[in-house]
Write an enzyme that holds these catalytic residues in place. Structure first.
Site, PDB file in Angstrom:
ATOM      1  N   ARG A 283     -39.607 -43.411  37.792  1.00  0.00           N
ATOM      2  CA  ARG A 283     -39.153 -42.488  36.803  1.00  0.00           C
ATOM      3  C   ARG A 283     -37.752 -42.133  36.603  1.00  0.00           C
ATOM      4  O   ARG A 283     -37.192 -42.084  35.960  1.00  0.00           O
ATOM      5  CB  ARG A 283     -40.302 -41.284  36.590  1.00  0.00           C
TER       6      ARG A 283
ATOM      7  N   LYS B 219     -18.530 -31.788  26.552  1.00  0.00           N
ATOM      8  CA  LYS B 219     -20.078 -31.299  25.941  1.00  0.00           C
ATOM      9  C   LYS B 219     -20.987 -32.485  26.744  1.00  0.00           C
ATOM     10  O   LYS B 219     -21.571 -33.367  26.048  1.00  0.00           O
ATOM     11  CB  LYS B 219     -20.289 -31.619  24.371  1.00  0.00           C
TER      12      LYS B 219
ATOM     13  N   LYS C  26      -7.066 -23.550  22.959  1.00  0.00           N
ATOM     14  CA  LYS C  26      -8.202 -23.485  21.756  1.00  0.00           C
ATOM     15  C   LYS C  26      -8.047 -22.295  20.978  1.00  0.00           C
ATOM     16  O   LYS C  26      -7.325 -21.372  21.091  1.00  0.00           O
ATOM     17  CB  LYS C  26      -9.366 -23.878  22.004  1.00  0.00           C
TER      18      LYS C  26
ATOM     19  N   GLU D 197      -5.070 -26.959  19.808  1.00  0.00           N
ATOM     20  CA  GLU D 197      -5.904 -27.113  19.005  1.00  0.00           C
ATOM     21  C   GLU D 197      -5.332 -26.596  17.442  1.00  0.00           C
ATOM     22  O   GLU D 197      -5.035 -25.567  17.539  1.00  0.00           O
ATOM     23  CB  GLU D 197      -7.163 -26.618  18.977  1.00  0.00           C
TER      24      GLU D 197
ATOM     25  N   ASP E 235      -8.456 -30.411  14.359  1.00  0.00           N
ATOM     26  CA  ASP E 235     -10.025 -29.862  14.476  1.00  0.00           C
ATOM     27  C   ASP E 235     -10.611 -29.690  13.097  1.00  0.00           C
ATOM     28  O   ASP E 235     -10.296 -29.058  12.443  1.00  0.00           O
ATOM     29  CB  ASP E 235     -10.030 -28.671  15.430  1.00  0.00           C
TER      30      ASP E 235
END
Length: 291
Positions: free
Chosen positions: A101, A136, A168, A198, A219
């Site tokens: 597994r 991410k 950002k 950004e 963005d």
């Protein structure tokens, strides 16, 4: 694993993952299968796609039982048609079933990432743009998932908060604007480190270029605004790397690539993929027959 994470570090992770799965022992296998039983496990794909993670599968079985033999017939990064035999594992049936597994979980997930990445890369074929991942990723699996992106023909963005600057929206708010943020960063980081900013609109793109950003991320811009932003940035500083990001779908890749950006970063490569369907059968007999 060529180009992949350090083997010793991955082996230690595998020990932890096996401990999570096995606990005090594989009770089903120990009860149902006679001690000393030997088998050959056939690992094959039930879907066509790009394969990634076979060296991990080999490591899993070697940690479970160094006496197992693992023969691999496909290389990570290869395209495999449905039904292709990827590898054979031979030896103790107890050991094969105990490692099955975890080895399949890793192989299926990484192959799913590689396959999705390859579809995006194929959609950009012929365009001077690279497809990149983002941060991410699944906690604890970033190095492996970014390896899978490379196996699929994609490129890696920064690995973490430590290896590149990305200013950002919240950094901009906290610092008092783009120019102030870039000035503060330049005064504190090594001159060898890149600064990315950004930009959500044309005004921010212009301010980032004038402030001395090395990379500007456009963005969540629509195509029309993106074309305007690229033209504006190239006029102000032709050396700046321009990245497009935010809600990028496979269908938009070619359209975005024609806007003149250098990089398209896609968080969905590692957070919204479908695992490739890969199975292990014992001597051609479905494993379900043992349950």
């Amino acid at each position: 694993m060529a180009g992949g994470p350090a083997v010793d570090a991955v082996r230690e992770q595998i020990r932890q993952w096996l401990a999570e799965d096995i606990g005090s022992g594989d009770v089903t296998t120990m009860a149902a299968v006679p001690a000393g039983h030997l088998s050959q496990g056939v690992i094959h794909t039930k879907q066509s796609g790009i394969i990634a993670g076979l060296p991990l599968a080999r490591l899993v079985f070697s940690v479970v039982d160094p006496g197992l033999r693992f023969d691999q017939y496909v290389t990570d990064g290869d395209f495999a048609e449905k039904g292709t035999v990827l590898a054979l594992v031979e030896g103790s049936t107890h050991s094969i079933l105990t490692g099955e597994r975890l080895s399949l979980n890793l192989l299926q997930r990484l192959s799913g990432i590689a396959s999705k990445t390859n579809r995006y890369v194929s959609a950009a074929a012929g365009l001077p743009v690279r497809i990149s991942d983002t941060r991410k990723t699944t906690p604890g699996h970033r190095t492996l998932e970014k390896y899978a992106v490379r196996a699929g023909g994609g490129a890696n963005h920064r690995f973490g908060l430590y290896d590149a600057v990305m200013i950002k929206d919240n950094h901009i708010k906290a610092a008092g604007g783009i120019a102030a943020a870039v000035r503060a960063v330049k005064s504190r980081i090594p001159h060898t480190m890149m600064i990315e900013v950004e930009a959500e609109n044309l005004m921010q793109a212009e301010e980032a270029a004038q402030a001395g950003a090395h990379i500007i991320m456009l963005d969540n811009m629509n195509t029309e605004m993106m074309i305007e932003a690229v033209t504006l940035i190239r006029r102000l500083a032709s050396h700046i790397v321009i990245e497009a990001s935010g809600g990028i779908t496979e269908e938009r890749i070619a359209e975005i690539g024609r806007c003149g950006v250098d990089v398209i970063s896609v968080g969905g490569l590692t957070h919204s993929f479908q695992a490739l369907d890969i199975s292990l059968d014992l001597n051609g007999i479905k494993k379900e027959a043992l349950l």
